[in-house]
Design a protein around this motif. Sequence first.
Motif, PDB file in Angstrom:
ATOM      1  N   THR A   2      55.405  82.305  61.548  1.00  0.00           N
ATOM      2  CA  THR A   2      54.096  82.420  62.172  1.00  0.00           C
ATOM      3  C   THR A   2      53.076  82.848  61.133  1.00  0.00           C
ATOM      4  O   THR A   2      53.293  83.812  60.416  1.00  0.00           O
ATOM      5  CB  THR A   2      54.124  83.441  63.320  1.00  0.00           C
ATOM      6  N   LEU A   5      45.795  82.066  62.022  1.00  0.00           N
ATOM      7  CA  LEU A   5      45.013  80.837  62.127  1.00  0.00           C
ATOM      8  C   LEU A   5      44.110  80.711  60.916  1.00  0.00           C
ATOM      9  O   LEU A   5      43.543  81.686  60.438  1.00  0.00           O
ATOM     10  CB  LEU A   5      44.170  80.843  63.399  1.00  0.00           C
ATOM     11  N   SER A  62      46.972  74.081  64.688  1.00  0.00           N
ATOM     12  CA  SER A  62      47.047  75.543  64.697  1.00  0.00           C
ATOM     13  C   SER A  62      45.676  76.152  64.973  1.00  0.00           C
ATOM     14  O   SER A  62      45.552  77.071  65.767  1.00  0.00           O
ATOM     15  CB  SER A  62      47.585  76.046  63.345  1.00  0.00           C
ATOM     16  N   LYS A  65      44.718  75.922  68.440  1.00  0.00           N
ATOM     17  CA  LYS A  65      45.698  76.632  69.270  1.00  0.00           C
ATOM     18  C   LYS A  65      46.531  75.678  70.114  1.00  0.00           C
ATOM     19  O   LYS A  65      46.938  76.006  71.234  1.00  0.00           O
ATOM     20  CB  LYS A  65      45.004  77.690  70.138  1.00  0.00           C
ATOM     21  N   SER A  69      52.595  78.232  65.996  1.00  0.00           N
ATOM     22  CA  SER A  69      52.846  78.579  64.597  1.00  0.00           C
ATOM     23  C   SER A  69      52.918  77.297  63.786  1.00  0.00           C
ATOM     24  O   SER A  69      53.133  76.216  64.308  1.00  0.00           O
ATOM     25  CB  SER A  69      54.150  79.362  64.469  1.00  0.00           C
ATOM     26  N   LEU A  70      52.735  77.464  62.487  1.00  0.00           N
ATOM     27  CA  LEU A  70      52.828  76.318  61.599  1.00  0.00           C
ATOM     28  C   LEU A  70      54.289  76.020  61.321  1.00  0.00           C
ATOM     29  O   LEU A  70      55.115  76.937  61.300  1.00  0.00           O
ATOM     30  CB  LEU A  70      52.079  76.609  60.297  1.00  0.00           C
TER      31      LEU A  70
END
Length: 71
Positions: A2, A5, A62, A65, A69-70
């Motif tokens: 995680t 942003l 990301s 939203k 997580s990436l």
Amino acid sequence: MTLCLMPKEDIFYTHAVIANSDKFGINGTDKAHITEIGSINGDVSGNGEGITSRDALAIQKSTLKLIDSLP
């Protein structure tokens, strides 16, 4: 993993690195070209492939939203 942003500017910068690597790539001519560490950090999808359109898409999702997580 995680991550926080990323700001919207990172989306545009990632696209610039992809579209104009001569100017914004690691050895780019622009004084604001990406650094080696920046390139490693931007490679969020498929580590080791460098910054690609998959990374730009993951950063966009990301930021919006759409994902938690990436990759």
